[in-house]
Design a protein around this motif. Structure first.
Motif, mmCIF file in Angstrom:
data_model
loop_
_atom_site.group_PDB
_atom_site.id
_atom_site.type_symbol
_atom_site.label_atom_id
_atom_site.label_comp_id
_atom_site.label_asym_id
_atom_site.label_seq_id
_atom_site.Cartn_x
_atom_site.Cartn_y
_atom_site.Cartn_z
ATOM 1 N N PRO A 6 0.827 -1.207 0.000
ATOM 2 C CA PRO A 6 0.000 0.000 0.000
ATOM 3 C C PRO A 6 0.863 1.260 0.000
ATOM 4 O O PRO A 6 1.899 1.304 0.660
ATOM 5 N N ILE A 7 0.441 2.262 -0.773
ATOM 6 C CA ILE A 7 1.230 3.496 -0.845
ATOM 7 C C ILE A 7 1.159 4.235 0.485
ATOM 8 O O ILE A 7 0.159 4.184 1.194
ATOM 9 N N HIS A 8 2.231 4.917 0.808
ATOM 10 C CA HIS A 8 2.316 5.668 2.055
ATOM 11 C C HIS A 8 1.646 7.031 1.889
ATOM 12 O O HIS A 8 1.441 7.527 0.773
ATOM 13 N N ASP A 9 1.275 7.634 3.007
ATOM 14 C CA ASP A 9 0.530 8.892 2.992
ATOM 15 C C ASP A 9 1.290 10.032 2.329
ATOM 16 O O ASP A 9 0.682 10.883 1.674
ATOM 17 N N ASP A 10 2.607 10.089 2.478
ATOM 18 C CA ASP A 10 3.384 11.162 1.849
ATOM 19 C C ASP A 10 3.239 11.110 0.329
ATOM 20 O O ASP A 10 3.096 12.145 -0.326
#
Length: 181
Positions: free
Chosen positions: A38-42
């Motif tokens: 899953p992609i990170h929030d940044d």
């Protein structure tokens, strides 16, 4: 070894496909890959930061003041719907940037979508933009793209959202192994 990010696409709102050139000495490889981390929030916020540029270039939003303010202070306009100074950007999303070389120029294309009043979504892209252009907001756009590339490299090196965030959406595969959207 030198890595140059050429393209990144959010897939299924959680994952990332990306393309990069990797140079080792005098050998250059073009690598295209998809990850199920899953992609990170940044990284997610960097894609949101592209929305004012996307809407400006495609002439979807013509209010110069709101565009300028959103470019200068994206955290006040595109990150948090509840606290945004204007909600006009929240019907748009950018899910891809792509950089291609054409006739010696680096050309950037942003792809995204707009949610229509009937809750359908229409997808479209900007025309190719010369990265060396001196057009309005190009300095800021180049800076966002550079930071975006850094976040993609961090993702490649293992920076990702916690697995618990992924569990909130349930299983990512059904019985056939296909991705659920």
């Amino acid at each position: 070894m030198n890595v140059l990010i050429k393209k990144a696409t959010i897939r299924g709102s959680l994952f990332l496909n990306f393309e990069f050139d990797q140079t080792d000495g005098d050998v250059k490889n073009n690598i295209k890959t998809a990850c199920d981390a899953p992609i990170h929030d940044d990284l997610r916020l960097k894609f949101r930061e592209l929305i004012p540029f996307f809407t400006y270039i495609t002439e979807e939003i013509t209010d110069e003041k709101v565009i300028e303010d959103a470019v200068k202070n994206p955290e006040e306009y595109v990150f948090d719907f509840e606290n945004a100074k204007s909600q006009v950007f929240f019907k748009y999303r950018v899910y891809e940037f792509s950089i291609q070389e054409k006739k010696g120029f680096e050309m950037l294309t942003l792809s995204g979508s707009k949610q229509l009043a009937n809750h359908q979504e229409i997808s479209f892209s900007t025309p190719p933009i010369d990265m060396d252009s001196s057009d309005k907001y190009m300095t800021e756009l180049r800076a966002v793209i550079e930071r975006m590339k850094e976040e993609v490299v961090a993702y490649m090196q293992g920076k990702q959202a916690p697995k618990t965030q992924l569990e909130m959406f349930g299983s990512s595969t059904d019985d056939s192994g296909a991705f659920e959207e």
